[in-house]
Design a protein around this motif. Structure first.
Motif, PDB file in Angstrom:
ATOM      1  N   ASP A 166       0.858  -1.196   0.000  1.00  0.00           N
ATOM      2  CA  ASP A 166       0.000   0.000   0.000  1.00  0.00           C
ATOM      3  C   ASP A 166       0.890   1.240   0.000  1.00  0.00           C
ATOM      4  N   LYS A 167       0.894   1.952  -1.141  1.00  0.00           N
ATOM      5  CA  LYS A 167       1.773   3.107  -1.310  1.00  0.00           C
ATOM      6  C   LYS A 167       0.966   4.405  -1.276  1.00  0.00           C
ATOM      7  N   PRO A 168       1.433   5.414  -0.569  1.00  0.00           N
ATOM      8  CA  PRO A 168       0.709   6.691  -0.527  1.00  0.00           C
ATOM      9  C   PRO A 168       0.811   7.438  -1.855  1.00  0.00           C
ATOM     10  N   TRP A 169      -0.336   7.900  -2.337  1.00  0.00           N
ATOM     11  CA  TRP A 169      -0.417   8.753  -3.530  1.00  0.00           C
ATOM     12  C   TRP A 169       0.044   8.079  -4.817  1.00  0.00           C
ATOM     13  N   LYS A 170       0.223   6.769  -4.784  1.00  0.00           N
ATOM     14  CA  LYS A 170       0.628   6.042  -5.994  1.00  0.00           C
ATOM     15  C   LYS A 170      -0.158   4.736  -6.064  1.00  0.00           C
ATOM     16  N   PHE A 171      -0.104   4.059  -7.243  1.00  0.00           N
ATOM     17  CA  PHE A 171      -0.827   2.792  -7.345  1.00  0.00           C
ATOM     18  C   PHE A 171      -0.136   1.732  -6.499  1.00  0.00           C
ATOM     19  N   ASP A 172      -0.968   0.874  -5.903  1.00  0.00           N
ATOM     20  CA  ASP A 172      -0.437  -0.196  -5.063  1.00  0.00           C
ATOM     21  C   ASP A 172       0.177  -1.297  -5.924  1.00  0.00           C
ATOM     22  N   HIS A 173       1.135  -2.015  -5.343  1.00  0.00           N
ATOM     23  CA  HIS A 173       1.663  -3.230  -5.960  1.00  0.00           C
ATOM     24  C   HIS A 173       0.911  -4.426  -5.373  1.00  0.00           C
ATOM     25  N   THR A 174       0.503  -5.354  -6.217  1.00  0.00           N
ATOM     26  CA  THR A 174      -0.234  -6.529  -5.739  1.00  0.00           C
ATOM     27  C   THR A 174       0.301  -7.800  -6.385  1.00  0.00           C
ATOM     28  N   THR A 175       0.167  -8.903  -5.668  1.00  0.00           N
ATOM     29  CA  THR A 175       0.511 -10.225  -6.192  1.00  0.00           C
ATOM     30  C   THR A 175      -0.526 -11.218  -5.683  1.00  0.00           C
ATOM     31  N   LYS A 176      -0.742 -12.281  -6.426  1.00  0.00           N
ATOM     32  CA  LYS A 176      -1.855 -13.186  -6.123  1.00  0.00           C
ATOM     33  C   LYS A 176      -1.384 -14.638  -6.175  1.00  0.00           C
ATOM     34  N   ARG A 177      -1.915 -15.451  -5.226  1.00  0.00           N
ATOM     35  CA  ARG A 177      -1.589 -16.880  -5.195  1.00  0.00           C
ATOM     36  C   ARG A 177      -2.869 -17.664  -4.913  1.00  0.00           C
ATOM     37  N   PRO A 178      -3.417 -18.341  -5.922  1.00  0.00           N
ATOM     38  CA  PRO A 178      -4.574 -19.204  -5.672  1.00  0.00           C
ATOM     39  C   PRO A 178      -4.134 -20.496  -5.000  1.00  0.00           C
TER      40      PRO A 178
END
Length: 397
Positions: free
Chosen positions: A135-147
């Protein structure tokens, strides 16, 4: 080059297969090329069932006639829990910074009891995922996913019809202009109705062809899926596997004795625990007359479970000289090299099942909220139990 080099989720159980109630242990791994400011790092554990399809419907008459698209949707939430691993959620405030290098954050999450099995069915699914977020302030968040896969235990020994023999017969006439031929008659017989993946469905069939056409014969296993919404339901059919037999000539009878069809990795019947998706399996004899005609179908409802019938295990023990012992204690499910144990199994001296990718293959699991920048596994197939040793079972009695 951006600041974020790698960002992924690693599970201690590398197969990513769990039973309801088990604990998922893993770690979130981040590698940075440069310092990064952030509010927090968190994992979100999510389990839900979702159904959606669209249909075009025409309303009104004359000049008021119009076509509109109707969406049918339903969902069930099983859990949706966020676990912070760094930053704000850990009491560190909103202004946090990570230096360059690799950073590893362990996590642990206990699955609720009585979850339905994972399932991917096109217009509907039961899906379990872990999502990591920077969760980054004023910028797009980085996300990763694991099913990951959840398997609900279905013990065939608890199903009243699983050990029962069954047969079905059907017939039909072929019409050509004003003439009606003699009938085609098909009979299908199974010595039981309950199976686990890896077993072979052993069957006998008979086809009598009193027409003047050559008829092809095959048997197939297929899955029917019922998707429910408040306003409407929809059923789809998917072929799982089939075996082909020789043609039956006009005026002749073919007896198909000792037929076998090995069951590939599949979700268990019924999808117990899910109220908006229901699964059933049918094994069917099909007679296909040459020329324009509708096939003859002779179906039987079968049950696909996760724990085999005790009578089948005893047959295996007798045929291969395996001593009748209690089921061995399996290693803990949170070790990287082990499979999750099948709880509730009757005592048996079979090797534990493996866990194999569903026969229908991978599907794209990108959902609303996933951006084009979301990392991780976006093509996924659940893994189900598969008993390799039971494919050697005796022939049809």
């Amino acid at each position: 080059m951006g600041k974020l080099k790698t960002f992924y989720i690693e599970l201690e159980n590398s197969k990513g297969v769990f039973l309801a109630g088990q604990t998922i242990n893993g770690k979130l791994v981040i590698e940075l090329n440069a310092e990064m400011k952030m509010r927090e790092i968190r994992c979100t554990f999510k389990g839900l069932a979702y159904v959606h399809w669209s249909e075009s419907e025409t309303t009104g008459t004359g000049s008021n006639r119009r076509t509109e698209t109707i969406d049918y949707t339903a969902s069930e939430n099983y859990f949706n829990q966020t676990v912070p691993v760094f930053g704000r959620g850990m009491g560190m405030g909103d202004k946090n910074c990570l230096p360059p290098g690799q950073h590893v954050y362990p996590f642990s999450f206990q699955l609720p009891p009585n979850l339905p099995s994972s399932f991917e069915g096109g217009i509907g699914y039961v899906r379990y995922t872990i999502k990591g977020t920077i969760d980054k302030p004023w910028k797009f968040d980085h996300t990763t996913k694991r099913p990951f896969t959840v398997i609900a235990s279905l013990d065939l020994n608890s199903q009243p019809t699983a050990a029962r023999s069954e047969q079905n017969q059907n017939s039909k006439y072929l019409c050509c202009l004003c003439c009606k031929s003699g009938p085609i008659t098909g009979m299908l017989k199974l010595d039981r109705l309950g199976y686990v993946p890896g077993e072979a469905i052993a069957f006998n069939a008979e086809v009598q062809n009193m027409t003047n056409r050559v008829c092809g014969i095959h048997a197939k296993l297929y899955m029917t899926t019922l998707f429910r919404t408040l306003k409407k339901s929809k059923t789809t059919t998917s072929e799982v596997a089939k075996v082909v037999y020789q043609d039956v000539q006009p005026g002749e009878t073919e007896i198909w004795s000792g037929g076998r069809l090995v069951i590939p990795p599949l979700p268990p019947s019924f999808l117990e625990g899910c109220r908006i998706i229901d699964l059933n399996y049918y094994f069917e004899l099909i007679v296909d007359p040459s020329g324009p005609a509708i096939d003859l179908h002779v179906p039987l409802l079968v049950i696909i479970g996760t724990i085999p019938l005790q009578t089948v295990v005893q047959q295996y023990q007798t045929q291969y000289g395996v001593p009748a012992t209690e089921q061995p204690t399996l290693p803990p499910s949170d070790t990287a090299t082990s499979d999750p144990p099948m709880v509730g199994a009757a005592p048996m001296s079979l090797p534990p099942p493996t866990y194999s990718e569903c026969v229908f293959g991978k599907t794209n699991i990108r959902e609303e909220g996933d951006s084009e920048y979301t990392r991780g596994e976006m093509n996924f197939a659940p893994a189900y139990v598969y008993y390799h040793d039971l494919s050697k079972q005796p022939q049809f009695n």
